[in-house]
Design an enzyme around this catalytic site. Structure first.
Site, PDB file in Angstrom:
ATOM      1  N   GLN A  78       0.835  -1.194   0.000  1.00 35.14           N
ATOM      2  CA  GLN A  78       0.000   0.000   0.000  1.00 35.14           C
ATOM      3  C   GLN A  78       0.872   1.248   0.000  1.00 35.14           C
ATOM      4  O   GLN A  78       1.264   1.759   1.037  1.00 35.14           O
ATOM      5  CB  GLN A  78      -0.949   0.009   1.194  1.00 35.14           C
ATOM      6  CG  GLN A  78      -1.932   1.141   1.097  1.00 35.14           C
ATOM      7  CD  GLN A  78      -3.145   0.945   1.962  1.00 35.14           C
ATOM      8  OE1 GLN A  78      -3.284  -0.024   2.676  1.00 35.14           O
ATOM      9  NE2 GLN A  78      -4.039   1.906   1.891  1.00 35.14           N
ATOM     10  N   PHE A  79       1.143   1.753  -1.203  1.00 40.27           N
ATOM     11  CA  PHE A  79       2.008   2.927  -1.340  1.00 40.27           C
ATOM     12  C   PHE A  79       1.394   4.165  -0.710  1.00 40.27           C
ATOM     13  O   PHE A  79       2.099   5.090  -0.327  1.00 40.27           O
ATOM     14  CB  PHE A  79       2.345   3.182  -2.814  1.00 40.27           C
ATOM     15  CG  PHE A  79       1.231   3.786  -3.625  1.00 40.27           C
ATOM     16  CD1 PHE A  79       1.145   5.159  -3.775  1.00 40.27           C
ATOM     17  CD2 PHE A  79       0.268   2.983  -4.224  1.00 40.27           C
ATOM     18  CE1 PHE A  79       0.121   5.724  -4.522  1.00 40.27           C
ATOM     19  CE2 PHE A  79      -0.749   3.526  -4.964  1.00 40.27           C
ATOM     20  CZ  PHE A  79      -0.828   4.912  -5.120  1.00 40.27           C
ATOM     21  N   THR A  80       0.080   4.199  -0.555  1.00 38.02           N
ATOM     22  CA  THR A  80      -0.577   5.394  -0.011  1.00 38.02           C
ATOM     23  C   THR A  80      -0.237   5.638   1.457  1.00 38.02           C
ATOM     24  O   THR A  80      -0.514   6.718   1.980  1.00 38.02           O
ATOM     25  CB  THR A  80      -2.111   5.323  -0.180  1.00 38.02           C
ATOM     26  OG1 THR A  80      -2.599   4.175   0.502  1.00 38.02           O
ATOM     27  CG2 THR A  80      -2.490   5.274  -1.658  1.00 38.02           C
TER      28      THR A  80
END
Length: 150
Positions: A78-80
């Site tokens: 999850q890059f966010t």
């Protein structure tokens, strides 16, 4: 490397209407990788996760780790998690690692967690549009940053 660890009774990830991974009791882990992360972060974070004592013992105290309770892991990239919200209303993801850095570290984390847990883990798919479902147990949600070890 950031990990949001959620103690769950069950969790699953669906991609294109197909369940890719699912677990019962264990950890749903959302993993954010930044451009300064390394294999050392992977090794440290994996050991921290597998050794984390957040499952209840016979006295209802959070005293047991994942291995002791026979729990599983569902790992989702999850890059966010590395979003910057300092300016305006549209988050910036400049601190999130590019795929050429993030994918090998994500794969290394899968391998390291499998080794440290002593059994295969479940995963999502890097970069895919995933639908994650969970039943948070407690709720217990813990954030661990491999850059804040002291």
């Amino acid at each position: 490397m950031l990990a949001v660890i959620q103690r769950v009774s069950q969790a699953s990830v669906t991609i294109d209407n197909t369940v890719k991974g699912q677990i019962g009791t264990g950890f749903l882990i959302l993993l954010g990788i930044t451009h300064t992360d390394s294999r050392e972060d992977v090794e440290w974070l994996s050991k921290k996760i597998v050794g984390m004592r957040v499952f209840n013992d016979a006295d209802d105290k959070m005293n047991l780790d994942l291995t002791t309770v026979g729990g599983d892991i569902l790992l989702i990239s999850q890059f966010t998690l590395h979003a910057s919200t300092k300016k305006g209303n549209r988050p910036s993801f400049i601190e999130a690692a590019r795929p050429e850095v993030a994918i090998p570290l994500y794969e290394a984390m899968i391998s390291q967690l499998t080794t440290d847990l002593g059994k295969p883990i479940q995963t999502g798919e890097f970069g895919a549009d995933m639908k994650v479902s969970l039943l948070n147990d407690g709720p217990v949600t813990i954030v661990v940053d491999s850059k804040n070890r002291i």
